[in-house]
Design a protein around this motif. Sequence first.
Motif, PDB file in Angstrom:
ATOM      1  N   MET A  14       1.161  -1.799   0.611  1.00  0.00           N
ATOM      2  CA  MET A  14       0.626   0.010   0.530  1.00  0.00           C
ATOM      3  C   MET A  14       0.665   1.120  -0.321  1.00  0.00           C
ATOM      4  N   PRO A  15       0.393   2.496  -1.043  1.00  0.00           N
ATOM      5  CA  PRO A  15       1.682   3.235  -1.158  1.00  0.00           C
ATOM      6  C   PRO A  15       0.855   4.570   0.379  1.00  0.00           C
ATOM      7  N   PRO A  16       2.235   5.586   0.536  1.00  0.00           N
ATOM      8  CA  PRO A  16       2.172   5.899   2.143  1.00  0.00           C
ATOM      9  C   PRO A  16       0.825   6.989   1.210  1.00  0.00           C
ATOM     10  N   SER A  17      -0.050   7.803   2.267  1.00  0.00           N
ATOM     11  CA  SER A  17      -0.279   9.186   2.126  1.00  0.00           C
ATOM     12  C   SER A  17      -0.469   9.202   2.451  1.00  0.00           C
ATOM     13  N   VAL A  18      -0.893  10.642   3.088  1.00  0.00           N
ATOM     14  CA  VAL A  18      -0.390  12.447   4.064  1.00  0.00           C
ATOM     15  C   VAL A  18      -1.891  12.816   3.857  1.00  0.00           C
ATOM     16  N   LEU A  19      -1.406  12.843   4.835  1.00  0.00           N
ATOM     17  CA  LEU A  19      -2.103  13.868   6.330  1.00  0.00           C
ATOM     18  C   LEU A  19      -1.911  15.861   6.754  1.00  0.00           C
ATOM     19  N   LYS A  20      -2.175  16.581   6.821  1.00  0.00           N
ATOM     20  CA  LYS A  20      -2.430  17.705   6.841  1.00  0.00           C
ATOM     21  C   LYS A  20      -1.772  17.594   8.888  1.00  0.00           C
ATOM     22  N   CYS A  21      -0.919  18.218   9.292  1.00  0.00           N
ATOM     23  CA  CYS A  21      -0.806  18.258  10.479  1.00  0.00           C
ATOM     24  C   CYS A  21      -1.442  18.664  11.175  1.00  0.00           C
ATOM     25  N   PRO A  22      -2.796  18.520  12.627  1.00  0.00           N
ATOM     26  CA  PRO A  22      -3.464  18.910  12.726  1.00  0.00           C
ATOM     27  C   PRO A  22      -2.224  20.085  13.274  1.00  0.00           C
ATOM     28  N   ASP A  23      -3.077  20.948  14.950  1.00  0.00           N
ATOM     29  CA  ASP A  23      -2.653  22.223  15.810  1.00  0.00           C
ATOM     30  C   ASP A  23      -2.816  20.685  16.637  1.00  0.00           C
ATOM     31  N   VAL A  24      -1.581  20.958  17.444  1.00  0.00           N
ATOM     32  CA  VAL A  24      -1.205  19.881  18.331  1.00  0.00           C
ATOM     33  C   VAL A  24      -1.114  20.692  19.598  1.00  0.00           C
ATOM     34  N   GLY A  25      -0.332  21.935  19.807  1.00  0.00           N
ATOM     35  CA  GLY A  25      -0.068  23.193  20.780  1.00  0.00           C
ATOM     36  C   GLY A  25       0.948  22.673  20.850  1.00  0.00           C
ATOM     37  N   HIS A  26       1.876  22.677  20.078  1.00  0.00           N
ATOM     38  CA  HIS A  26       3.088  22.387  20.354  1.00  0.00           C
ATOM     39  C   HIS A  26       4.000  23.237  18.902  1.00  0.00           C
ATOM     40  N   LYS A  27       4.570  24.651  18.826  1.00  0.00           N
ATOM     41  CA  LYS A  27       4.322  25.156  17.880  1.00  0.00           C
ATOM     42  C   LYS A  27       5.737  23.989  16.377  1.00  0.00           C
ATOM     43  N   THR A  28       6.570  24.132  18.140  1.00  0.00           N
ATOM     44  CA  THR A  28       8.159  23.982  16.989  1.00  0.00           C
ATOM     45  C   THR A  28       6.835  22.683  16.321  1.00  0.00           C
ATOM     46  N   PHE A  29       6.482  21.436  16.385  1.00  0.00           N
ATOM     47  CA  PHE A  29       6.592  20.211  16.212  1.00  0.00           C
ATOM     48  C   PHE A  29       5.301  20.312  15.182  1.00  0.00           C
ATOM     49  N   GLU A  30       5.057  21.192  14.893  1.00  0.00           N
ATOM     50  CA  GLU A  30       3.827  21.960  14.062  1.00  0.00           C
ATOM     51  C   GLU A  30       4.533  22.737  13.631  1.00  0.00           C
ATOM     52  N   ASN A  31       5.301  22.909  13.119  1.00  0.00           N
ATOM     53  CA  ASN A  31       6.162  23.539  12.300  1.00  0.00           C
ATOM     54  C   ASN A  31       7.728  22.295  11.387  1.00  0.00           C
ATOM     55  N   SER A  32       7.953  21.625  12.567  1.00  0.00           N
ATOM     56  CA  SER A  32       8.627  20.501  11.423  1.00  0.00           C
ATOM     57  C   SER A  32       7.733  19.923  10.752  1.00  0.00           C
ATOM     58  N   LEU A  33       6.711  19.463  11.544  1.00  0.00           N
ATOM     59  CA  LEU A  33       6.151  18.253  10.816  1.00  0.00           C
ATOM     60  C   LEU A  33       4.464  18.567   9.938  1.00  0.00           C
ATOM     61  N   ARG A  34       4.376  19.369   8.949  1.00  0.00           N
ATOM     62  CA  ARG A  34       3.490  19.633   8.500  1.00  0.00           C
ATOM     63  C   ARG A  34       2.611  18.655   7.889  1.00  0.00           C
ATOM     64  N   ASN A  35       3.074  17.674   7.415  1.00  0.00           N
ATOM     65  CA  ASN A  35       2.078  15.907   7.294  1.00  0.00           C
ATOM     66  C   ASN A  35       2.529  14.520   8.012  1.00  0.00           C
ATOM     67  N   ILE A  36       1.190  14.468   7.525  1.00  0.00           N
ATOM     68  CA  ILE A  36       1.090  13.148   8.862  1.00  0.00           C
ATOM     69  C   ILE A  36       1.535  11.889   7.199  1.00  0.00           C
ATOM     70  N   THR A  37       2.297  10.762   7.479  1.00  0.00           N
ATOM     71  CA  THR A  37       2.717  10.519   6.355  1.00  0.00           C
ATOM     72  C   THR A  37       1.501   8.813   6.671  1.00  0.00           C
ATOM     73  N   VAL A  38       0.967   8.547   6.206  1.00  0.00           N
ATOM     74  CA  VAL A  38      -0.543   7.482   6.562  1.00  0.00           C
ATOM     75  C   VAL A  38       0.792   5.714   5.868  1.00  0.00           C
ATOM     76  N   GLY A  39       1.880   5.669   6.709  1.00  0.00           N
ATOM     77  CA  GLY A  39       2.417   4.437   5.568  1.00  0.00           C
ATOM     78  C   GLY A  39       3.942   4.285   6.395  1.00  0.00           C
ATOM     79  N   ASN A  40       4.575   3.396   5.623  1.00  0.00           N
ATOM     80  CA  ASN A  40       6.056   3.380   6.252  1.00  0.00           C
ATOM     81  C   ASN A  40       6.660   4.683   6.166  1.00  0.00           C
TER      82      ASN A  40
END
Length: 156
Positions: free
Chosen positions: A1-27
Amino acid sequence: MPPSVLKCPDVGHKTFENSLRNITVGNADTPQQISKFVRAHDCVNDEMNLQYAAGELQRLDLTAAVAMFKDRAHFVLSTFERNRQLFQHTACCIYQFQTVTSSQSTFVFGLFITDGNRNLIDYCIDTQQAHKRRPVLQRLMRAVCTSSSIARRFSH
């Protein structure tokens, strides 16, 4: 299954949000996200369409996952064992989210495991600074997992 991408939600941790724009669903293997798909027991063909015995590809994937999540290998293996029947016919995906601190150490928010349909199976958070880890990980789980599986898991 090829990976898909989701937008990273606001998680309340700006440094993390700025470094991870998208979540990979897959490897994935990045400084912010490590994730590994473990194929179902009944998956017998690899990505090159070579045929294997039932369970062999799952065993290879699980061995790789244990090496990737070595600090949480016991959790991965025990969760997999408790849900072995489920993983006969569906994949398993293990997600770990983290950030690199100003001192260049890795701060792991936590790890969660889903089935192939993105239903939350279980999660773990280190107890040290859990108050910082839990809200971020829960928002990430809500972005990746089905809402019904989140409701089931958090209502217990």
